[in-house]
Design an enzyme around this catalytic site. Structure first.
Site, short mmCIF file in Angstrom:
data_model
loop_
_atom_site.label_atom_id
_atom_site.label_comp_id
_atom_site.label_asym_id
_atom_site.label_seq_id
_atom_site.Cartn_x
_atom_site.Cartn_y
_atom_site.Cartn_z
N GLY A 280 0.79 -1.22 0.00
CA GLY A 280 0.00 0.00 0.00
C GLY A 280 0.82 1.28 0.00
N CYS B 28 15.14 0.59 3.39
CA CYS B 28 15.26 -0.52 4.37
C CYS B 28 16.72 -0.77 4.74
CB CYS B 28 14.69 -1.80 3.79
SG CYS B 28 13.02 -1.63 3.23
N1 PLP Z 1 9.94 -5.00 -2.64
C1 PLP Z 1 10.36 -3.82 -3.13
C2 PLP Z 1 10.87 -3.78 -4.54
C3 PLP Z 1 10.32 -2.68 -2.35
O1 PLP Z 1 10.77 -1.52 -2.85
C4 PLP Z 1 9.85 -2.77 -1.02
C5 PLP Z 1 9.83 -1.58 -0.13
O2 PLP Z 1 10.74 -0.80 -0.09
C6 PLP Z 1 9.41 -4.02 -0.55
C7 PLP Z 1 9.47 -5.11 -1.38
C8 PLP Z 1 8.92 -4.21 0.85
O3 PLP Z 1 7.67 -3.60 1.04
P1 PLP Z 1 7.09 -3.40 2.52
O4 PLP Z 1 7.73 -2.18 3.06
O5 PLP Z 1 5.62 -3.25 2.31
O6 PLP Z 1 7.42 -4.64 3.28
#
Ligand code: PLP
Length: 390
Positions: free
Chosen positions: A210, A335
């Site tokens: 989302g 992240c």
């Molecule tokens: N996959 C990709 C390519 C992303 O950019 C991200 C978020 O930065 C995620 C997965 C993970 O999403 P979430 O923050 O909803 O766990």
């Protein structure tokens, strides 16, 4: 609805160039969610109507998300985020093929795929991390060569979160189908930015979240093709047809549904308005700053993302200066922002950099205007020049 500009809840106090990290919750999304915090806060699994009536809201959101990606409602279930969707898809594929012990992914996936695959390696699985070329492109021949009779699942992204580079999802899926291998696609950065249409697409699982498309953080979804095997990752109650235990977060799911509907309506506006602004900023940076180089393919790329290396400029120092000027950008995935290591994506594309951190990722959204983009250009140019003069 034709949205060529997003109206934000409050004027932004910053120039926000980090939409691949997260996006603002749109006012329409916030309004749609509000009653589910204040008046309609029951448990959808309850037998009485104050709770059970909420099932209707969940189903509306499910059909809105399904419509955005061209799926059937029965092929979509809600998760806590895309990290969970990614883990759940790979887990389901491995459970469906218990005798097969080989996984294929790429060196440039998001950490929610990479780190899960590395954990699976410790459990005895063999993982192939496919390389990319210096433009971030994946070679189908590498995938073809890596596929074996022992391969259970291929997990490859649609669009890279750091460079915006697009992978050939349809060709990948066709290759996987021809070899009887399940295919999971992390489409987090693609959904809402490029048309994602799963009807007729040879993909078994597809993840989205989302907070990359105007809904809050903490809600995601997984598409599971009606013929693909699935077994739950989170075991619990009967929620989501037993596919995902845990009381549904109705308000956030309603937010995701509303954001999905808005994203579908603004898809062509996104391309039409964001691409020229991104191109103007990128061309300004590449033409006016010496020793600047694009990371990523020039055209096979999302309309909103630009990743640029400034030779000799430390990206952490640059980000700090930009922050002081009220400009939000990043050097890679949010992240991993606290990691001292260079971006694994840039390292995979340009190993000769040997871990040098000199890249800036900018990712635009619909709220930008030519004025905010020329201001961003000025700030970045002055900051790079300031650091180089030290
Ligand atoms: N996959 C990709 C390519 C992303 O950019 C991200 C978020 O930065 C995620 C997965 C993970 O999403 P979430 O923050 O909803 O766990």
């Amino acid at each position: 609805m034709n949205r060529s500009r997003v109206t934000l809840w409050h004027p932004l106090p910053v120039i926000y160039l980090d939409h691949n990290a997260t996006t603002p919750v749109l006012p329409e999304v916030f309004e749609a969610m509000k009653p589910f915090f204040t008046e309609r806060w029951g448990n959808p699994s309850s037998a009485y109507r104050f709770g059970s009536e909420l099932k209707g809201a969940l189903e509306t959101a499910r059909s809105q998300v399904a419509a955005l990606i061209g799926a059937r409602s029965s092929e979509v279930f809600f998760t806590g985020n895309a990290t969970e969707s990614n883990n759940a898809a790979i887990h389901a594929a491995l459970r469906a093929k218990p005798k097969k012990r080989h996984i294929i992914t790429s060196q440039v996936e998001h950490s929610s795929v990479l780190n899960y695959c590395m954990a699976l390696e410790k459990d005895g699985y063999r993982v192939t991390f496919l390389p990319v070329d210096r433009h971030g492109l994946l070679q189908l021949a590498d995938l073809e060569a890596a596929l074996t009779d022992d391969t259970a699942v291929v997990s490859l992204m649609w669009a890279n979160n750091e460079t915006g580079v697009l992978f050939p999802v349809e060709d990948i899926g066709r290759l996987c189908r021809s070899r009887g291998v399940l295919f999971h696609c992390d489409a987090v950065q693609a959904v809402g930015k490029v048309p994602v249409e799963v009807t007729g697409l040879p993909v078994d699982y597809l993840s989205l979240t989302g907070h990359k498309l105007g809904a809050p953080k903490g809600v995601g979804a997984l598409f599971v093709h009606r013929k693909a095997p699935f077994s739950p990752y989170l075991h619990g109650g009967h929620q989501e047809r037993g596919w995902r235990g845990g009381t549904e977060n109705v308000a956030l799911i309603v937010g995701l549904g509303t954001a999905a509907e808005l994203a579908k309506a603004s898809l062509s506006a996104f391309e039409r308005t964001v691409r020229p602004l991104r191109d103007a900023l990128e061309e300004g940076l590449l033409n006016q700053i010496p020793d600047a180089e694009l990371n990523g393919h020039k055209t096979q790329r999302l309309a909103n993302t630009s990743n640029i290396a400034f030779r000799g400029v430390d990206s952490d120092a640059l980000l700090m200066l930009l922050d002081q000027e009220g400009l939000c950008a990043s050097s890679g995935s949010a992240c991993l922002a606290d990691s001292p290591d260079a971006s694994h994506v840039i390292t995979a594309m340009k190993p000769e950099l040997r871990g040098e951190r000199n890249s800036l990722r900018i990712s635009l959204g619909l709220e930008h205007s030519p004025a905010s983009i020329s201001e961003a250009l000025r700030i970045i140019m002055e900051s790079v020049a300031g650091l180089r003069s030290l």
